[in-house]
Design an enzyme around this catalytic site. Sequence first.
Site, PDB file in Angstrom:
ATOM      1  N   ASP A  18       0.836  -1.207   0.000  1.00  0.00           N
ATOM      2  CA  ASP A  18       0.000   0.000   0.000  1.00  0.00           C
ATOM      3  C   ASP A  18       0.873   1.260   0.000  1.00  0.00           C
ATOM      4  O   ASP A  18       1.970   1.246   0.559  1.00  0.00           O
ATOM      5  CB  ASP A  18      -0.908  -0.020   1.243  1.00  0.00           C
ATOM      6  CG  ASP A  18      -2.090   0.912   1.080  1.00  0.00           C
ATOM      7  OD1 ASP A  18      -2.316   1.414  -0.042  1.00  0.00           O
ATOM      8  OD2 ASP A  18      -2.787   1.147   2.086  1.00  0.00           O
ATOM      9  N   GLY A  21       0.169   5.369  -4.482  1.00  0.00           N
ATOM     10  CA  GLY A  21      -0.465   6.625  -4.914  1.00  0.00           C
ATOM     11  C   GLY A  21       0.041   7.800  -4.088  1.00  0.00           C
ATOM     12  O   GLY A  21       0.407   8.854  -4.630  1.00  0.00           O
ATOM     13  N   ARG A  22       0.077   7.634  -2.760  1.00  0.00           N
ATOM     14  CA  ARG A  22       0.532   8.726  -1.888  1.00  0.00           C
ATOM     15  C   ARG A  22       2.004   9.038  -2.111  1.00  0.00           C
ATOM     16  O   ARG A  22       2.418  10.195  -2.109  1.00  0.00           O
ATOM     17  CB  ARG A  22       0.273   8.362  -0.410  1.00  0.00           C
ATOM     18  CG  ARG A  22      -1.178   8.612   0.001  1.00  0.00           C
ATOM     19  CD  ARG A  22      -1.487   7.946   1.308  1.00  0.00           C
ATOM     20  NE  ARG A  22      -1.577   6.502   1.149  1.00  0.00           N
ATOM     21  CZ  ARG A  22      -1.453   5.627   2.154  1.00  0.00           C
ATOM     22  NH1 ARG A  22      -1.207   6.068   3.375  1.00  0.00           N
ATOM     23  NH2 ARG A  22      -1.582   4.342   1.940  1.00  0.00           N
ATOM     24  N   HIS A  35       3.009   3.353  -8.903  1.00  0.00           N
ATOM     25  CA  HIS A  35       2.915   1.921  -9.225  1.00  0.00           C
ATOM     26  C   HIS A  35       4.200   1.446  -9.918  1.00  0.00           C
ATOM     27  O   HIS A  35       4.682   0.351  -9.658  1.00  0.00           O
ATOM     28  CB  HIS A  35       1.690   1.643 -10.099  1.00  0.00           C
ATOM     29  CG  HIS A  35       0.392   1.982  -9.414  1.00  0.00           C
ATOM     30  ND1 HIS A  35       0.127   1.624  -8.114  1.00  0.00           N
ATOM     31  CD2 HIS A  35      -0.716   2.648  -9.851  1.00  0.00           C
ATOM     32  CE1 HIS A  35      -1.086   2.056  -7.782  1.00  0.00           C
ATOM     33  NE2 HIS A  35      -1.616   2.681  -8.814  1.00  0.00           N
ATOM     34  N   LEU A 129      12.126 -20.117  -4.905  1.00  0.00           N
ATOM     35  CA  LEU A 129      11.162 -19.175  -4.321  1.00  0.00           C
ATOM     36  C   LEU A 129       9.870 -19.260  -5.129  1.00  0.00           C
ATOM     37  O   LEU A 129       9.922 -19.431  -6.348  1.00  0.00           O
ATOM     38  CB  LEU A 129      11.755 -17.764  -4.394  1.00  0.00           C
ATOM     39  CG  LEU A 129      11.005 -16.612  -3.727  1.00  0.00           C
ATOM     40  CD1 LEU A 129      10.859 -16.847  -2.226  1.00  0.00           C
ATOM     41  CD2 LEU A 129      11.759 -15.304  -3.948  1.00  0.00           C
ATOM     42  N   ARG A 187      -5.190  -2.805   8.233  1.00  0.00           N
ATOM     43  CA  ARG A 187      -6.339  -3.678   7.955  1.00  0.00           C
ATOM     44  C   ARG A 187      -5.943  -4.732   6.937  1.00  0.00           C
ATOM     45  O   ARG A 187      -4.913  -4.617   6.281  1.00  0.00           O
ATOM     46  CB  ARG A 187      -7.549  -2.865   7.481  1.00  0.00           C
ATOM     47  CG  ARG A 187      -7.262  -1.923   6.354  1.00  0.00           C
ATOM     48  CD  ARG A 187      -8.510  -1.180   5.873  1.00  0.00           C
ATOM     49  NE  ARG A 187      -8.134  -0.178   4.898  1.00  0.00           N
ATOM     50  CZ  ARG A 187      -7.975   1.109   5.165  1.00  0.00           C
ATOM     51  NH1 ARG A 187      -8.213   1.578   6.375  1.00  0.00           N
ATOM     52  NH2 ARG A 187      -7.608   1.961   4.221  1.00  0.00           N
ATOM     53  N   LEU A 188      -6.822  -5.754   6.802  1.00  0.00           N
ATOM     54  CA  LEU A 188      -6.490  -6.877   5.927  1.00  0.00           C
ATOM     55  C   LEU A 188      -7.061  -6.727   4.514  1.00  0.00           C
ATOM     56  O   LEU A 188      -6.602  -7.398   3.585  1.00  0.00           O
ATOM     57  CB  LEU A 188      -6.984  -8.194   6.538  1.00  0.00           C
ATOM     58  CG  LEU A 188      -6.301  -8.596   7.855  1.00  0.00           C
ATOM     59  CD1 LEU A 188      -6.859  -9.911   8.360  1.00  0.00           C
ATOM     60  CD2 LEU A 188      -4.792  -8.708   7.682  1.00  0.00           C
ATOM     61  N   GLU A 200       1.248 -13.779  11.787  1.00  0.00           N
ATOM     62  CA  GLU A 200       1.736 -12.640  12.550  1.00  0.00           C
ATOM     63  C   GLU A 200       1.598 -11.413  11.650  1.00  0.00           C
ATOM     64  O   GLU A 200       1.886 -11.489  10.444  1.00  0.00           O
ATOM     65  CB  GLU A 200       3.209 -12.838  12.933  1.00  0.00           C
ATOM     66  CG  GLU A 200       3.450 -13.999  13.867  1.00  0.00           C
ATOM     67  CD  GLU A 200       2.839 -13.786  15.250  1.00  0.00           C
ATOM     68  OE1 GLU A 200       2.804 -12.622  15.711  1.00  0.00           O
ATOM     69  OE2 GLU A 200       2.383 -14.775  15.855  1.00  0.00           O
TER      70      GLU A 200
END
Length: 248
Positions: A18, A21-22, A35, A129, A187-188, A200
């Site tokens: 997240d 944009g900011r 992005h 991976l 938040r999820l 966790e």
Amino acid sequence: MQSACAHKDNLHLAIIMDGNGRWASRRGLPRTAGHHAGVAAVRRVMDAAPALGVSTVTLFAFSSDNWRRPTEEVAALMLLLQAYLRSERRRLVENEVRLSVIGRRDRLDGRLLRQIEQVEQATASMRRLHLRVALDYSSRDAILQAVARLSTEDRPSRESFGRLISQATADDALEVDLLVRTGGEKRLSDFLLWESAYAELWFTDKMWPDFGPADLQEAIAEFRGRDRRFGGLSSVAQVSPAVRAAAG
Ligand code: FPP
């Protein structure tokens, strides 16, 4: 006494990336520049992950709710993902990274879908991976789809229901060990809800484009210091007081 996470290998790391944009707005740039910078952060994190004991990384690249964003931003994100897949294919193979996409595929552009299938095929045997990219993904929708597959006489176990969720997401419903969210929100956001039952959680105010190996190292170091009890007793509490006293 070491925590239950101290030596856990093969970590499944999930990341809500997240703040793109900011990050861009603060620099007077269009959101899409955030992005683009976010893709560079993905590369940095993927390069650092194996040495930190991570074997699977699931990245939240586009949620099913993200379709509500302006058309231009959605189009830019889809093109960016396509460009990432095109340019990254050889690098993924060189670094032995298997890429797979979880989420709905029926609403994706045909060209993007073909890129996804090609990269999934080209990297299918890679084992160092596993990178899972969540695209048009909603955890609640995956759970609903799993429910719809249950027949009325079914009495599902956690394992069998997990398998139904795997079918709905087109990949294994792996338990998440550590869930990281950047960008200051806590938040999820409908990401891996079933799979994160005992994850966790680690949050940082850093915006995703600023996230790097040192931050990942900090998150994993904190994870390794935590005592995951899965509803049981801590590894310290399970040892009798006499043994604890003798150990100092
Ligand atoms: C959230 O930031 C980020 C997204 C919706 C997109 C994430 C996509 C990338 C990092 C690029 C491509 C990914 C891969 C796997 C190559 P936001 O735009 O909601 O930020 P804001 O909260 O500051 O507005």
